[in-house]
Design a protein around this motif. Structure first.
Motif, PDB file in Angstrom:
ATOM      1  N   ILE A  24       0.844  -1.199   0.000  1.00  0.00           N
ATOM      2  CA  ILE A  24       0.000   0.000   0.000  1.00  0.00           C
ATOM      3  C   ILE A  24       0.878   1.247   0.000  1.00  0.00           C
ATOM      4  N   THR A  25       1.912   1.236   0.837  1.00  0.00           N
ATOM      5  CA  THR A  25       2.818   2.386   0.925  1.00  0.00           C
ATOM      6  C   THR A  25       3.514   2.643  -0.402  1.00  0.00           C
ATOM      7  N   ASP A  26       4.007   1.577  -1.039  1.00  0.00           N
ATOM      8  CA  ASP A  26       4.700   1.735  -2.319  1.00  0.00           C
ATOM      9  C   ASP A  26       3.768   2.273  -3.403  1.00  0.00           C
ATOM     10  N   LEU A  27       2.570   1.719  -3.486  1.00  0.00           N
ATOM     11  CA  LEU A  27       1.626   2.170  -4.512  1.00  0.00           C
ATOM     12  C   LEU A  27       1.169   3.613  -4.266  1.00  0.00           C
ATOM     13  N   SER A  28       1.111   4.012  -2.987  1.00  0.00           N
ATOM     14  CA  SER A  28       0.663   5.366  -2.649  1.00  0.00           C
ATOM     15  C   SER A  28       1.663   6.425  -3.078  1.00  0.00           C
ATOM     16  N   LYS A  29       2.888   6.012  -3.394  1.00  0.00           N
ATOM     17  CA  LYS A  29       3.906   6.959  -3.857  1.00  0.00           C
ATOM     18  C   LYS A  29       3.691   7.360  -5.313  1.00  0.00           C
ATOM     19  N   ILE A  30       2.777   6.689  -5.996  1.00  0.00           N
ATOM     20  CA  ILE A  30       2.587   6.894  -7.437  1.00  0.00           C
ATOM     21  C   ILE A  30       1.407   7.826  -7.663  1.00  0.00           C
ATOM     22  N   SER A  31       1.658   8.979  -8.264  1.00  0.00           N
ATOM     23  CA  SER A  31       0.621  10.001  -8.429  1.00  0.00           C
ATOM     24  C   SER A  31      -0.497   9.550  -9.357  1.00  0.00           C
ATOM     25  N   GLY A  32      -0.212   8.621 -10.257  1.00  0.00           N
ATOM     26  CA  GLY A  32      -1.236   8.159 -11.190  1.00  0.00           C
ATOM     27  C   GLY A  32      -2.200   7.155 -10.598  1.00  0.00           C
ATOM     28  N   LEU A  33      -1.994   6.768  -9.341  1.00  0.00           N
ATOM     29  CA  LEU A  33      -2.870   5.810  -8.675  1.00  0.00           C
ATOM     30  C   LEU A  33      -3.575   6.460  -7.494  1.00  0.00           C
ATOM     31  N   GLN A  34      -4.823   6.126  -7.332  1.00  0.00           N
ATOM     32  CA  GLN A  34      -5.590   6.529  -6.148  1.00  0.00           C
ATOM     33  C   GLN A  34      -5.759   5.268  -5.299  1.00  0.00           C
ATOM     34  N   VAL A  35      -5.044   5.203  -4.182  1.00  0.00           N
ATOM     35  CA  VAL A  35      -4.963   3.984  -3.384  1.00  0.00           C
ATOM     36  C   VAL A  35      -5.794   4.138  -2.115  1.00  0.00           C
ATOM     37  N   VAL A  36      -6.676   3.185  -1.863  1.00  0.00           N
ATOM     38  CA  VAL A  36      -7.504   3.215  -0.657  1.00  0.00           C
ATOM     39  C   VAL A  36      -6.601   3.021   0.564  1.00  0.00           C
ATOM     40  N   ALA A  37      -6.864   3.788   1.612  1.00  0.00           N
ATOM     41  CA  ALA A  37      -6.009   3.791   2.792  1.00  0.00           C
ATOM     42  C   ALA A  37      -6.061   2.471   3.547  1.00  0.00           C
ATOM     43  N   ARG A  38      -4.996   2.224   4.312  1.00  0.00           N
ATOM     44  CA  ARG A  38      -4.880   0.987   5.086  1.00  0.00           C
ATOM     45  C   ARG A  38      -6.051   0.796   6.029  1.00  0.00           C
ATOM     46  N   ASN A  39      -6.452   1.862   6.736  1.00  0.00           N
ATOM     47  CA  ASN A  39      -7.503   1.714   7.740  1.00  0.00           C
ATOM     48  C   ASN A  39      -8.816   1.249   7.130  1.00  0.00           C
ATOM     49  N   THR A  40      -9.069   1.605   5.876  1.00  0.00           N
ATOM     50  CA  THR A  40     -10.316   1.195   5.225  1.00  0.00           C
ATOM     51  C   THR A  40     -10.242  -0.249   4.764  1.00  0.00           C
TER      52      THR A  40
END
Length: 617
Positions: A217-233
């Motif tokens: 999740i952390t790695d994918l969240s570094k990519i501006s072209g992706l909208q990644v759902v947060a860990r807590n969800t």
């Protein structure tokens, strides 16, 4: 019996009882004018119909979900404008559900109505909460941003309800509805990484599969072209049977990544599947049978595979970031760190001591592992202040400084340093470190939780509530923040929120106690939550259980004293406090002086004398 599918809007006034108590006549008149001048005309304008009016709220039905959501946004903006104009802070919470209702004359009944009412209870004051069904219907019809809140269990509804918060700031003031064939989807591709299954045959290995999930999740969240759902969800789906299409719809994403981890000796098998959220088809799947030492390479390969499959363009700095060296190259140190982090969230003294041993071993295996030193510093701060173990504040500061020397931008290390500075009485410096930690990582649980406790000890309950609420959102297994919020909400006069927080804290504490019956932490705070809910017998049972598990844990004794205080058992509460207060530090005395859980004791002579003897000069 007639039934029909309809959109239900439920609205009520936040903190209504407190408003009426403060000025009954003025509150009644303001609500009457709000209903006549704002709610009734706007609901009618959006083709809705009010079918029930209560003292502080109403229920309305709409033939169109889009109309219901647009109306809700207009109502909240209208209330904000009226508050600004008249200088009064009356706030409304709104919930919207799409469901089948029973028609009986002009009234409506059934789960479709009940769920809308429960969503309204989950909404923030001045906010809007909608169900997963509503989210799915408006996804391509309104330029709206929905923030997933995860699945929530609500009263009298068997199945959990997927909930979304409407981001009013991102909602345009003038809504231009798109043409039917236009594509209003975000330019960013949305994806959710579901918790990887632990296939090791040992429940104690879950910390490892959870750690891999979080790292991806952390790695994918570094990519501006992706909208990644947060860990807590996404972690609200942990240990639950998941239907891919349903999860994608509830989370509002185009793709899901799911997988599994099997760790056996020096070998590991990791599987990953990228699933199209529209039709459930597999876009990509792979299996990695490697040596355990390859785990970081596997994570990188999964991230790169997703980027390739989704044809996401990486900026040069993003490519560099996801290819950067992991925090440690030593997989054994990584495993010890993950286990330490798991133990550190379990609250009781014995688990914090185990966490410290795990972090220490991680640092021994990799002396350059910054996160391990930060973990040690956290444990030492907690043992020093909450469990009265003799640990030098200077030593804790040196440990956090070691972490920062290895990684100056490590949010965990700034939070660790803030906690040590707070317990050393250096409050201004502590606040600066907490702010720095949150600027680096707003979703860091420890930073939010520690900062909440900092503000609570200072008596700044508005800020304490803000950060406790955020901490409870970040970790769906966090029972501490909701239970501590009960006293904070009472200090703020937010009685409805106090009861809601107690219920949430109890639910999470029960879950944790079932998983770890040897842990006194959930028993301590679960007892306090039960006391807030007025369940005397169960509160006493849980208190006795906590003491039986950890009879000498001073934090457990303090929480049990608060429980007895809330139950009106004054002498028992003071008897327990007599074991705690003589050992209290200046920071703890500051906390005790602000803790409303002790308010029933403050007029008692025994308590006053005890507190005077214990207060530092």
């Amino acid at each position: 019996m007639e039934r029909k599918l309809t959109a239900i809007l439920a609205a009520d006034v936040a903190r209504y009882s407190a408003l009426m108590e403060a000025d009954e006549a003025a509150t009644f008149e303001r609500l009457r004018s709000d209903r006549k001048e704002l709610f009734e005309p706007e609901i009618k304008k959006h083709h809705g119909r009010i079918f029930k009016v209560m003292g502080d709220g109403l229920l309305a039905e709409f033939g169109s979900v889009v109309d219901a959501v647009e109306c809700a946004v207009t109502l909240q903006r209208g209330m904000a404008e009226r508050n600004a104009r008249v200088g009064e802070g009356i706030e409304v919470r709104i919930g919207i559900n799409l469901g089948e209702v029973i028609v009986e004359g002009s009234d409506r009944y059934g789960d479709g109505v009940n769920i809308a009412a429960r969503l309204q209870e989950l909404a923030d004051p001045g906010g809007i909460c909608v169900s997963g069904k509503v989210s799915k219907e408006i996804e391509k019809k309104l330029p709206i941003r929905l923030e997933p809140m995860g699945e929530k269990r609500v009263k009298n509804i068997t199945e959990p309800v997927a909930c979304y918060r409407v981001n009013l700031e991102a909602f345009p003031t003038q809504i231009d509805r798109p043409l039917p064939n236009s594509d209003t989807r975000s330019e960013r591709t949305s994806i959710a990484v579901l918790p990887f299954d632990n296939m090791s045959g040992d429940p104690e290995q879950e910390y490892f599969s959870d750690g891999i999930t979080e790292d991806i999740i952390t790695d994918l969240s570094k990519i501006s072209g992706l909208q990644v759902v947060a860990r807590n969800t996404v972690f609200t789906y942990k240990d639950k049977p998941i239907l891919a299409l349903q999860a994608a719809a509830e989370l509002g994403v185009k793709f899901l990544l799911e997988g599994s981890v099997r760790k056996a000796g020096s070998r590991i098998r990791v599987t990953g599947q990228l699933i199209d959220g529209k039709n459930g088809s597999h876009v990509w799947a792979d299996r990695y049978d490697r040596e355990l030492t390859d785990i970081f390479a596997i994570q990188d390969e999964i991230t790169q595979a997703i980027v390739n499959q989704l044809k996401v363009k990486l900026l040069p700095e993003e490519q560099k970031a996801i290819q950067a060296a992991p925090p440690t190259e030593n997989v054994e140190a990584y495993a010890f760190y993950l286990r330490g982090r798991q133990f550190s969230h379990m609250c009781s003294k014995s688990y914090v001591q185990m966490a410290r041993r795990m972090f220490t071993r991680a640092a021994e295996l990799d002396p350059g592992y910054a996160r391990a030193y930060s973990g040690i510093a956290d444990c030492d701060s907690i043992l020093h202040s909450w469990h009265h173990v003799e640990v030098s504040i200077d030593g804790i500061l040196a440990m956090s400084a070691k972490a920062l020397s290895l990684d100056p931008k490590l949010a965990e290390a700034h939070a660790s340093r803030g906690l040590a500075l707070q317990f050393g009485g250096r409050h201004q410096e502590a606040a600066a470190e907490f702010d720095q930690a949150l600027s680096l990582d707003p979703n860091l649980y420890e930073a939010n939780y520690f900062y909440a406790r900092f503000f609570n000890a200072q008596g700044d309950f508005e800020q304490a509530a803000k950060y406790f609420e955020r901490a409870a959102e970040i970790r769906s297994d966090d029972y501490r923040s909701p239970v501590l919020l009960t006293a904070v909400y009472r200090s703020l006069g937010r009685e409805e929120d106090r009861i809601r927080a107690a219920r949430l804290g109890l639910e999470r504490a029960e879950h944790e106690l079932n998983r770890h019956p040897e842990n006194s932490g959930p028993a301590q705070l679960g007892a306090l939550a039960l006391a807030h809910l007025g369940e005397r017998d169960r509160a006493k049972e849980w208190a006795a259980r906590a003491i039986a598990i950890d009879p000498d844990d001073l934090l457990a004794l303090y929480n049990i004293a608060c429980t007895y205080s809330q139950l009106g058992e004054t002498d028992m509460a003071i008897d327990v406090l007599e074991k705690v207060l003589p050992h209290a530090s200046a920071e703890q005395i500051l906390w005790f002086s602000k803790d409303s859980d002790l308010n029933p004791l403050r007029s008692h002579t025994r308590f006053q004398k005890l507190f005077e003897r214990s207060a530092p000069l």
